[in-house]
Design a protein around this motif. Structure first.
Motif, PDB file in Angstrom:
ATOM      1  N   LEU A 155       0.826  -1.206   0.000  1.00 18.24           N
ATOM      2  CA  LEU A 155       0.000   0.000   0.000  1.00 18.24           C
ATOM      3  C   LEU A 155       0.860   1.256   0.000  1.00 18.24           C
ATOM      4  CD1 LEU A 155      -2.787  -1.090   2.505  1.00 18.24           C
ATOM      5  CD2 LEU A 155      -3.045  -0.712   0.036  1.00 18.24           C
ATOM      6  N   SER A 156       1.957   1.235   0.755  1.00 21.28           N
ATOM      7  CA  SER A 156       2.810   2.425   0.848  1.00 21.28           C
ATOM      8  C   SER A 156       3.451   2.769  -0.489  1.00 21.28           C
ATOM      9  CB  SER A 156       3.893   2.232   1.919  1.00 21.28           C
ATOM     10  OG  SER A 156       4.913   1.360   1.473  1.00 21.28           O
ATOM     11  N   GLU A 157       3.631   1.768  -1.345  1.00 18.37           N
ATOM     12  CA  GLU A 157       4.260   1.987  -2.655  1.00 18.37           C
ATOM     13  C   GLU A 157       3.259   2.361  -3.743  1.00 18.37           C
ATOM     14  OE1 GLU A 157       6.239  -1.720  -3.323  1.00 18.37           O
ATOM     15  OE2 GLU A 157       7.673  -1.397  -1.693  1.00 18.37           O
ATOM     16  N   SER A 158       1.983   2.357  -3.422  1.00 19.29           N
ATOM     17  CA  SER A 158       0.935   2.618  -4.401  1.00 19.29           C
ATOM     18  C   SER A 158       0.544   4.089  -4.404  1.00 19.29           C
ATOM     19  CB  SER A 158      -0.305   1.786  -4.062  1.00 19.29           C
ATOM     20  OG  SER A 158       0.014   0.426  -4.072  1.00 19.29           O
ATOM     21  N   PRO A 159       0.062   4.576  -5.560  1.00 18.52           N
ATOM     22  CA  PRO A 159      -0.436   5.953  -5.595  1.00 18.52           C
ATOM     23  C   PRO A 159      -1.527   6.142  -4.545  1.00 18.52           C
ATOM     24  CG  PRO A 159      -0.309   5.026  -7.808  1.00 18.52           C
ATOM     25  CD  PRO A 159      -0.034   3.899  -6.846  1.00 18.52           C
ATOM     26  N   ASP A 160      -1.456   7.221  -3.837  1.00 17.00           N
ATOM     27  CA  ASP A 160      -2.416   7.552  -2.776  1.00 17.00           C
ATOM     28  C   ASP A 160      -2.482   6.488  -1.686  1.00 17.00           C
ATOM     29  OD1 ASP A 160      -3.135   9.920  -4.114  1.00 17.00           O
ATOM     30  OD2 ASP A 160      -4.606   8.825  -5.323  1.00 17.00           O
ATOM     31  N   HIS A 161      -1.461   5.609  -1.638  1.00 14.94           N
ATOM     32  CA  HIS A 161      -1.398   4.532  -0.633  1.00 14.94           C
ATOM     33  C   HIS A 161      -2.650   3.657  -0.670  1.00 14.94           C
ATOM     34  CE1 HIS A 161       1.587   7.179   1.794  1.00 14.94           C
ATOM     35  NE2 HIS A 161       2.128   6.672   0.708  1.00 14.94           N
ATOM     36  N   THR A 162      -3.185   3.446  -1.880  1.00 20.60           N
ATOM     37  CA  THR A 162      -4.439   2.727  -2.062  1.00 20.60           C
ATOM     38  C   THR A 162      -4.293   1.675  -3.157  1.00 20.60           C
ATOM     39  OG1 THR A 162      -5.664   4.712  -1.430  1.00 20.60           O
ATOM     40  CG2 THR A 162      -6.889   3.030  -2.628  1.00 20.60           C
ATOM     41  N   ARG A 163      -4.897   0.505  -2.918  1.00 17.03           N
ATOM     42  CA  ARG A 163      -4.937  -0.556  -3.936  1.00 17.03           C
ATOM     43  C   ARG A 163      -6.255  -1.308  -3.833  1.00 17.03           C
ATOM     44  NH1 ARG A 163       0.535  -4.035  -5.130  1.00 17.03           N
ATOM     45  NH2 ARG A 163       1.787  -2.260  -5.729  1.00 17.03           N
ATOM     46  N   LYS A 179      -8.464  -2.607  12.686  1.00 16.32           N
ATOM     47  CA  LYS A 179      -8.677  -2.478  14.132  1.00 16.32           C
ATOM     48  C   LYS A 179      -7.528  -1.732  14.797  1.00 16.32           C
ATOM     49  CE  LYS A 179     -11.592  -6.523  14.707  1.00 16.32           C
ATOM     50  NZ  LYS A 179     -11.730  -7.869  15.265  1.00 16.32           N
ATOM     51  N   ARG A 180      -6.338  -1.817  14.226  1.00 21.44           N
ATOM     52  CA  ARG A 180      -5.169  -1.131  14.782  1.00 21.44           C
ATOM     53  C   ARG A 180      -5.022   0.287  14.225  1.00 21.44           C
ATOM     54  NH1 ARG A 180      -0.351  -5.364  14.257  1.00 21.44           N
ATOM     55  NH2 ARG A 180       0.721  -3.789  15.505  1.00 21.44           N
ATOM     56  N   GLY A 181      -5.894   0.667  13.306  1.00 22.79           N
ATOM     57  CA  GLY A 181      -5.863   2.013  12.748  1.00 22.79           C
ATOM     58  C   GLY A 181      -4.848   2.199  11.635  1.00 22.79           C
ATOM     59  N   PHE A 182      -4.356   1.116  11.055  1.00 18.98           N
ATOM     60  CA  PHE A 182      -3.318   1.198  10.027  1.00 18.98           C
ATOM     61  C   PHE A 182      -3.874   1.214   8.606  1.00 18.98           C
ATOM     62  CE2 PHE A 182      -0.309  -1.162  13.123  1.00 18.98           C
ATOM     63  CZ  PHE A 182      -0.038   0.024  13.792  1.00 18.98           C
ATOM     64  N   VAL A 183      -5.072   0.687   8.420  1.00 23.60           N
ATOM     65  CA  VAL A 183      -5.661   0.547   7.080  1.00 23.60           C
ATOM     66  C   VAL A 183      -7.156   0.813   7.194  1.00 23.60           C
ATOM     67  CG1 VAL A 183      -6.141  -1.109   5.203  1.00 23.60           C
ATOM     68  CG2 VAL A 183      -3.936  -1.172   6.357  1.00 23.60           C
ATOM     69  N   ILE A 184      -7.722   1.346   6.118  1.00 22.68           N
ATOM     70  CA  ILE A 184      -9.183   1.435   6.011  1.00 22.68           C
ATOM     71  C   ILE A 184      -9.594   0.785   4.693  1.00 22.68           C
ATOM     72  CG2 ILE A 184      -9.474   3.498   7.436  1.00 22.68           C
ATOM     73  CD1 ILE A 184      -9.723   5.119   4.839  1.00 22.68           C
ATOM     74  N   ARG A 185     -10.797   0.240   4.683  1.00 22.41           N
ATOM     75  CA  ARG A 185     -11.381  -0.305   3.451  1.00 22.41           C
ATOM     76  C   ARG A 185     -12.564   0.566   3.074  1.00 22.41           C
ATOM     77  NH1 ARG A 185     -12.062  -6.649   4.764  1.00 22.41           N
ATOM     78  NH2 ARG A 185     -12.365  -5.772   6.817  1.00 22.41           N
ATOM     79  N   ARG A 186     -12.740   0.704   1.758  1.00 19.91           N
ATOM     80  CA  ARG A 186     -13.876   1.486   1.269  1.00 19.91           C
ATOM     81  C   ARG A 186     -14.178   1.065  -0.162  1.00 19.91           C
ATOM     82  NH1 ARG A 186     -11.453   5.014  -2.087  1.00 19.91           N
ATOM     83  NH2 ARG A 186      -9.361   5.728  -1.591  1.00 19.91           N
ATOM     84  N   PRO A 187     -15.362   1.397  -0.651  1.00 16.11           N
ATOM     85  CA  PRO A 187     -15.676   1.099  -2.058  1.00 16.11           C
ATOM     86  C   PRO A 187     -14.800   1.944  -2.986  1.00 16.11           C
ATOM     87  CG  PRO A 187     -17.672   1.574  -0.809  1.00 16.11           C
ATOM     88  CD  PRO A 187     -16.503   1.934   0.064  1.00 16.11           C
ATOM     89  N   VAL A 241     -11.386  -1.229  -2.029  1.00 12.49           N
ATOM     90  CA  VAL A 241      -9.978  -0.845  -1.990  1.00 12.49           C
ATOM     91  C   VAL A 241      -9.528  -0.749  -0.539  1.00 12.49           C
ATOM     92  CG1 VAL A 241     -10.035   0.402  -4.190  1.00 12.49           C
ATOM     93  CG2 VAL A 241     -10.453   1.644  -2.070  1.00 12.49           C
ATOM     94  N   ALA A 242      -8.244  -0.974  -0.347  1.00  6.16           N
ATOM     95  CA  ALA A 242      -7.629  -0.780   0.965  1.00  6.16           C
ATOM     96  C   ALA A 242      -6.749   0.454   0.873  1.00  6.16           C
ATOM     97  CB  ALA A 242      -6.793  -2.004   1.342  1.00  6.16           C
ATOM     98  N   GLU A 243      -6.754   1.239   1.935  1.00  9.52           N
ATOM     99  CA  GLU A 243      -5.951   2.467   1.972  1.00  9.52           C
ATOM    100  C   GLU A 243      -5.151   2.496   3.263  1.00  9.52           C
ATOM    101  OE1 GLU A 243      -6.591   7.305   2.095  1.00  9.52           O
ATOM    102  OE2 GLU A 243      -8.208   6.027   1.373  1.00  9.52           O
ATOM    103  N   LEU A 244      -3.883   2.777   3.123  1.00 12.39           N
ATOM    104  CA  LEU A 244      -3.000   2.897   4.273  1.00 12.39           C
ATOM    105  C   LEU A 244      -3.246   4.246   4.941  1.00 12.39           C
ATOM    106  CD1 LEU A 244      -0.634   1.267   5.569  1.00 12.39           C
ATOM    107  CD2 LEU A 244       0.912   2.639   4.175  1.00 12.39           C
ATOM    108  N   THR A 245      -3.483   4.243   6.229  1.00 11.61           N
ATOM    109  CA  THR A 245      -3.689   5.494   6.965  1.00 11.61           C
ATOM    110  C   THR A 245      -2.325   6.138   7.252  1.00 11.61           C
ATOM    111  OG1 THR A 245      -3.540   4.429   9.118  1.00 11.61           O
ATOM    112  CG2 THR A 245      -5.743   4.548   8.100  1.00 11.61           C
TER     113      THR A 245
END
Length: 135
Positions: free
Chosen positions: A30-38, A63-71, A80-84
């Motif tokens: 995720l950190s290597e992806s544009p906008d930290h999202t894949r 749950k640890r606050g490191f990633v969020i999922r969204r449509p 998609v998953a996004e790195l916080t």
């Protein structure tokens, strides 16, 4: 080597960063992806895990606050998953220890000639087990 090395790398990450090796790979992807999202399906391929395994890991990371999922913004049927920001800080903090462990157990253990041989062997095996993906 196929059994021992992953365990050593996993142990180092858990001890020093509280992350499993798979969690680290997911967050690094995720950190290597544009906008930290894949897309979740792309992230599963990157991490070499099933979508089911990835879903369980992402749930723990959420749950640890490191990633969020969204449509996905373009196709709401895709998740998609996004790195916080906290997740990015965590993976950046974990990277030096992980790199040091890889250097210690692999890079520094081999001569430059052996590293070249290892790459050639790894590439050959990769082409056999996953012929559709570049090495």
């Amino acid at each position: 080597m196929l059994f021992k090395l992953p365990g050593v790398l996993d142990y180092q990450l858990q001890r020093d960063s509280g992350l499993t090796h798979f969690e680290y790979v997911v967050m690094a992807g995720l950190s290597e992806s544009p906008d930290h999202t894949r897309r979740m399906s792309d992230l599963a391929g990157f991490a070499n895990g099933s979508l089911s395994r990835l879903s369980h890991v992402v749930k723990r990371l959420e749950k640890r606050g490191f990633v969020i999922r969204r449509p996905d913004a373009e196709d709401g049927r895709i998740t998609v998953a996004e790195l916080t920001d906290a997740g990015y800080e965590q993976v950046v903090a974990a990277a030096p220890g992980h790199v040091a462990a890889v250097r210690e157990y692999v890079i520094d253990a081999l001569t430059p000639e052996q590293l070249g041989q290892l790459k050639a062997i790894g590439d050959q095996v990769h082409r056999k087990v996953d012929p559709g993906r570049p090495c």
